[in-house]
Enzyme design. Structure first.
Site, PDB file in Angstrom:
ATOM      1  CG  HIS A 269      -0.445  19.415  27.667  1.00 30.35           C
ATOM      2  ND1 HIS A 269      -0.943  18.707  28.729  1.00 30.35           N
ATOM      3  CD2 HIS A 269       0.504  18.626  27.101  1.00 30.35           C
ATOM      4  CE1 HIS A 269      -0.324  17.530  28.796  1.00 30.35           C
ATOM      5  NE2 HIS A 269       0.565  17.461  27.826  1.00 30.35           N
TER       6      HIS A 269
ATOM      7  CE  LYS B 122      -3.123  17.005  25.717  1.00 35.12           C
ATOM      8  NZ  LYS B 122      -2.944  16.063  24.602  1.00 35.12           N
TER       9      LYS B 122
HETATM   10  P1  NAD Z   1      -0.464  18.550  15.563  1.00 34.50           P
HETATM   11  O1  NAD Z   1      -1.845  19.062  15.330  1.00 34.50           O
HETATM   12  O2  NAD Z   1       0.683  19.503  15.531  1.00 34.50           O
HETATM   13  O3  NAD Z   1      -0.143  17.390  14.527  1.00 34.50           O
HETATM   14  C1  NAD Z   1      -1.040  16.434  14.053  1.00 34.50           C
HETATM   15  C2  NAD Z   1      -0.798  16.367  12.577  1.00 34.50           C
HETATM   16  O4  NAD Z   1      -1.434  15.229  12.012  1.00 34.50           O
HETATM   17  C3  NAD Z   1      -1.350  17.608  11.848  1.00 34.50           C
HETATM   18  O5  NAD Z   1      -0.304  18.232  11.121  1.00 34.50           O
HETATM   19  C4  NAD Z   1      -2.382  17.011  10.887  1.00 34.50           C
HETATM   20  O6  NAD Z   1      -2.429  17.711   9.672  1.00 34.50           O
HETATM   21  C5  NAD Z   1      -1.820  15.609  10.708  1.00 34.50           C
HETATM   22  N1  NAD Z   1      -2.771  14.649  10.165  1.00 34.50           N
HETATM   23  C6  NAD Z   1      -4.091  14.544  10.418  1.00 34.50           C
HETATM   24  N2  NAD Z   1      -4.626  13.533   9.714  1.00 34.50           N
HETATM   25  C7  NAD Z   1      -3.614  12.984   9.005  1.00 34.50           C
HETATM   26  C8  NAD Z   1      -3.537  11.902   8.095  1.00 34.50           C
HETATM   27  N3  NAD Z   1      -4.610  11.178   7.768  1.00 34.50           N
HETATM   28  N4  NAD Z   1      -2.326  11.603   7.545  1.00 34.50           N
HETATM   29  C9  NAD Z   1      -1.243  12.308   7.873  1.00 34.50           C
HETATM   30  N5  NAD Z   1      -1.250  13.364   8.729  1.00 34.50           N
HETATM   31  C10 NAD Z   1      -2.432  13.682   9.295  1.00 34.50           C
HETATM   32  O7  NAD Z   1      -0.495  17.798  16.971  1.00 34.50           O
HETATM   33  P2  NAD Z   1       0.743  17.251  17.819  1.00 34.50           P
HETATM   34  O8  NAD Z   1       1.043  18.208  18.924  1.00 34.50           O
HETATM   35  O9  NAD Z   1       1.824  16.800  16.922  1.00 34.50           O
HETATM   36  O10 NAD Z   1       0.053  15.985  18.523  1.00 34.50           O
HETATM   37  C11 NAD Z   1      -0.494  14.919  17.753  1.00 34.50           C
HETATM   38  C12 NAD Z   1      -1.106  13.908  18.689  1.00 34.50           C
HETATM   39  O11 NAD Z   1      -0.090  13.341  19.503  1.00 34.50           O
HETATM   40  C13 NAD Z   1      -2.146  14.488  19.660  1.00 34.50           C
HETATM   41  O12 NAD Z   1      -3.161  13.536  19.847  1.00 34.50           O
HETATM   42  C14 NAD Z   1      -1.345  14.690  20.928  1.00 34.50           C
HETATM   43  O13 NAD Z   1      -2.157  14.694  22.094  1.00 34.50           O
HETATM   44  C15 NAD Z   1      -0.459  13.478  20.867  1.00 34.50           C
HETATM   45  N6  NAD Z   1       0.777  13.548  21.652  1.00 34.50           N
HETATM   46  C16 NAD Z   1       1.180  12.389  22.210  1.00 34.50           C
HETATM   47  C17 NAD Z   1       2.368  12.333  22.894  1.00 34.50           C
HETATM   48  C18 NAD Z   1       2.837  10.993  23.422  1.00 34.50           C
HETATM   49  O14 NAD Z   1       3.946  10.917  23.993  1.00 34.50           O
HETATM   50  N7  NAD Z   1       2.032   9.934  23.234  1.00 34.50           N
HETATM   51  C19 NAD Z   1       3.164  13.476  23.034  1.00 34.50           C
HETATM   52  C20 NAD Z   1       2.725  14.662  22.447  1.00 34.50           C
HETATM   53  C21 NAD Z   1       1.527  14.681  21.736  1.00 34.50           C
END
Ligand code: NAD
Length: 266
Positions: free
Chosen positions: A154, A158
């Site tokens: 990744h 991450k």
């Molecule tokens: P990222 O850090 O770019 O985004 C997360 C966002 O959430 C950040 O901008 C943060 O400011 C925001 N945030 C935190 N607390 C918050 C709140 N209380 N209210 C609103 N926003 C809030 O990360 P990302 O790459 O977008 O990934 C996010 C999550 O999704 C991770 O856990 C990642 O592993 C997971 N993910 C899952 C999949 C899937 O298919 N299930 C795919 C990709 C990523």
């Protein structure tokens, strides 16, 4: 009427991909985009994010569920737990894409959401969810005669490792062989001076650049190797799957639905 969808984590990489997917999908409308409190995006228009100059939605730090049919959450585990409480209180279904929950957090999440429809997946892409089925078959047919290794790669941002998808693949393989992953997983060999434990499932991790997500499960038997690999080319694969899950659970009775349910693989 189109399904009204709120996105939490809207300032993040996945949140923005989900917002675009909702705006593109005719059967869904963006109802609310929630960024973390203090984000510079609060109050700004979502038009440039979703690629629609007429988009009336602005980023907010408040999850207002009054006019929302379903929430899609891609944040951090501690935030997801707070958002799950709000959904349970308001009786609004939720799709959870956040990964990295501890066992205690996962148990908390499940009990909090007992009264609503929810779909949680470590990976919402269609290909990965199909891969689980292929892995189960491979494990049943050749797992007992193979050394099994899981490698994932990744992007450098991450924070959890191995990925939730790698762990889910490990669980799929272990349970197809009648085992528990916690009994056979081998996460770290740095401090070991011994040969591979028979029956173990080894994990290795790459964090580099902007790799969206790659997973390979290797079955190495005497004289042959089978590798099942999935590569995500963009976050759209996850975003589109999450929107599909939102449409699937929106009018379902309370319960935990899986991507297998959503894709008709159950
Ligand atoms: P990222 O850090 O770019 O985004 C997360 C966002 O959430 C950040 O901008 C943060 O400011 C925001 N945030 C935190 N607390 C918050 C709140 N209380 N209210 C609103 N926003 C809030 O990360 P990302 O790459 O977008 O990934 C996010 C999550 O999704 C991770 O856990 C990642 O592993 C997971 N993910 C899952 C999949 C899937 O298919 N299930 C795919 C990709 C990523």
């Amino acid at each position: 009427m189109a399904l009204r969808v709120a996105v939490t984590g809207a300032s993040g990489r996945m949140g923005q991909a989900v917002a675009r997917a909702i705006a593109t999908e005719p059967e869904t409308d963006l109802a609310c985009l929630v960024a973390r409190p203090g984000s510079q995006l609060i109050g700004s228009s979502a038009a440039s994010i979703v690629g629609d100059v007429n988009c009336p939605i602005t980023f907010s730090d408040v999850l207002d569920l009054d006019a929302v049919d379903v929430v899609i959450d891609f944040t951090f585990p501690e935030s997801s737990l707070v958002i799950a409480c709000a959904c349970a209180d308001a009786g609004v279904p939720i799709v959870i894409g956040t990964t990295g929950f501890s066992e205690a957090e996962q148990a908390d999440l499940e009990s909090t959401l007992a009264s609503v429809a929810r779909c949680q997946a470590a990976n919402f892409s269609t290909g990965v969810n199909l891969a689980y089925r292929l892995l189960s078959l491979a494990a049943q047919v050749m797992g007992a005669d193979s050394d099994i290794e899981i490698h994932e790669a990744h992007h450098k941002h991450k924070i959890d490792a191995p990925s939730g998808t790698a762990l889910a693949m490990g669980q799929t393989v272990a349970s197809a062989m009648g085992q528990s992953l916690s009994d056979v997983a081998q996460y770290d060999r740095a401090n070991e001076r011994e040969a591979r434990a028979p029956g173990s499932i080894g994990f290795s991790v790459t964090r580099a650049g902007e790799i969206v997500g790659e997973h390979t499960v290797l079955f190495a038997a005497d004289g042959e190797r089978l590798e099942i690999t999935h590569k995500a080319g963009s976050r759209d694969a996850f975003a589109n799957g999450a929107v599909r899950a939102a449409k699937f659970i929106a009018n379902k009775p309370a319960g935990a639905y899986t991507m297998s349910d959503v894709l008709g693989l159950s």
